[in-house]
Design a protein around this motif. Structure first.
Motif, short mmCIF file in Angstrom:
data_model
loop_
_atom_site.label_atom_id
_atom_site.label_comp_id
_atom_site.label_asym_id
_atom_site.label_seq_id
_atom_site.Cartn_x
_atom_site.Cartn_y
_atom_site.Cartn_z
N GLU A 6 14.00 76.73 7.56
CA GLU A 6 15.42 76.79 7.84
C GLU A 6 15.63 76.71 9.35
N LEU A 7 16.84 76.35 9.77
CA LEU A 7 17.12 76.18 11.20
C LEU A 7 16.86 77.47 11.98
N ASP A 8 17.30 78.61 11.43
CA ASP A 8 17.10 79.86 12.15
C ASP A 8 15.61 80.19 12.30
N GLU A 9 14.81 79.76 11.34
CA GLU A 9 13.36 79.97 11.43
C GLU A 9 12.74 79.07 12.49
N LEU A 10 13.21 77.84 12.55
CA LEU A 10 12.72 76.91 13.57
C LEU A 10 13.03 77.45 14.97
N ILE A 11 14.25 77.96 15.13
CA ILE A 11 14.66 78.51 16.42
C ILE A 11 13.77 79.71 16.80
N GLU A 12 13.51 80.56 15.82
CA GLU A 12 12.72 81.77 16.09
C GLU A 12 11.26 81.46 16.42
N HIS A 13 10.67 80.52 15.69
CA HIS A 13 9.23 80.31 15.80
C HIS A 13 8.81 79.12 16.66
N PHE A 14 9.71 78.15 16.88
CA PHE A 14 9.29 76.92 17.55
C PHE A 14 10.12 76.55 18.78
N THR A 15 10.88 77.49 19.28
CA THR A 15 11.61 77.24 20.53
C THR A 15 10.63 77.33 21.70
N ILE A 16 10.65 76.32 22.55
CA ILE A 16 9.74 76.29 23.70
C ILE A 16 10.39 77.04 24.86
N LEU A 17 9.72 78.07 25.34
CA LEU A 17 10.23 78.91 26.41
C LEU A 17 9.96 78.26 27.77
N VAL A 59 9.43 70.58 11.74
CA VAL A 59 8.90 71.24 12.94
C VAL A 59 8.72 70.23 14.06
N ILE A 60 8.15 69.08 13.72
CA ILE A 60 7.95 68.02 14.73
C ILE A 60 9.28 67.58 15.32
N ALA A 61 10.27 67.38 14.46
CA ALA A 61 11.58 66.92 14.92
C ALA A 61 12.25 67.95 15.83
N TYR A 62 12.13 69.23 15.48
CA TYR A 62 12.76 70.28 16.29
C TYR A 62 12.10 70.36 17.67
N ILE A 63 10.77 70.27 17.70
CA ILE A 63 10.05 70.31 18.98
C ILE A 63 10.38 69.08 19.81
N ALA A 64 10.41 67.91 19.17
CA ALA A 64 10.68 66.65 19.89
C ALA A 64 12.05 66.69 20.55
N LYS A 65 13.02 67.28 19.88
CA LYS A 65 14.38 67.33 20.44
C LYS A 65 14.42 68.16 21.72
#
Length: 246
Positions: A6-17, A59-65
């Motif tokens: 889910e989007l909230d999970e992607l934000i929590e686990h795959f946001t690049i700091l 996951v790939i798409a969220y990181i790529a963005k």
């Protein structure tokens, strides 16, 4: 790694700091997206993907963005060249992990025997324990095939030790009676028809471990006979043994 996020999970686990982005900024093209995906995958799983397609597309798409990269470039990332070897080293060092050794496998086997295998032999459960233990020790786990071989080796070692310890605790009188019982597994035959051990005054090993079957007077009497035979083996004399078996 699970396939659906889910989007909230992607934000929590795959946001690049910001401090993580510094490692990505000097890379371009497929190298940029490849490194970023490896980095975040390792951060969440404490291991590297076994192949590039293990990482879900979401996951790939969220990181790529986040890194202004085309997610399609990830498919072109070289999975066997020098770049990925260097990237893995960078990632290990960033998180304070090291590669596994032969000694680590031996220590993992001992750990499983001492802390896990006495109550759980399920392969999938044991894999979870092993991966969790490697993460705790900050060691990059070996390949899935090697993990499974390690687990099966640990199970074999545990069982061999258990059987040997059991054998050493049994008194000689019990061993003699067990030998006699096991010998009785060969059925007596008369005119090509099997005659049960019970009819000859002794239960065979096969009969002793058989299911009690449907409840009734006959089955109750059979189970009483089994209990008498087990008591006659004098296994109860080895208190420590029976406690371990329970």
């Amino acid at each position: 790694m699970k396939r659906n996020w889910e989007l909230d999970e992607l934000i929590e686990h795959f946001t690049i700091l910001p401090n993580e982005m510094k490692l990505v900024e000097n890379k371009t093209g497929e190298t940029r997206i490849g490194f970023a995906v490896l980095f975040k995958f390792f951060q969440n799983e404490a291991r590297f993907p076994t192949n590039k397609f293990e990482v879900p597309k979401a996951v790939i798409a969220y990181i790529a963005k986040q890194i202004f990269s085309d997610p399609e470039l990830y498919a072109k990332y070289d999975w066997t060249g020098r770049s990925i070897t260097y990237h893995r080293t960078q990632i290990r060092e960033f998180f304070g992990f090291r590669e596994d050794t032969i000694e680590d496998a031996q220590e993992m086997t001992e750990w499983l025997c001492q802390h896990v295998l006495y109550h759980d032999h399920d392969i999938e459960h044991l894999k979870e324990h092993v991966y969790s233990r490697f993460r705790e020790l900050k060691i990059v786990p070996p390949t899935p095939d090697r993990i499974e071989r390690l687990i099966r080796s640990a199970i074999h070692t545990y069982e061999e030790n258990f059987f040997q310890n059991t054998y050493q605790k049994l008194p000689s009188s019990t061993l003699a009676k067990l030998d006699s019982l096991i010998d009785s597994i060969a059925y007596l035959e008369t005119d090509d028809e099997e005659v049960s051990g019970e009819e000859n005054g002794q239960l065979s090993f096969h009969e002793l471990k058989a299911d009690p079957g449907r409840a009734g007077l006959e089955s109750v009497l059979k189970e009483i006979n089994k209990l008498r035979m087990i008591r006659n083996l004098e296994l109860c004399l080895t208190g420590t043994l029976t406690e371990e078996m329970i």
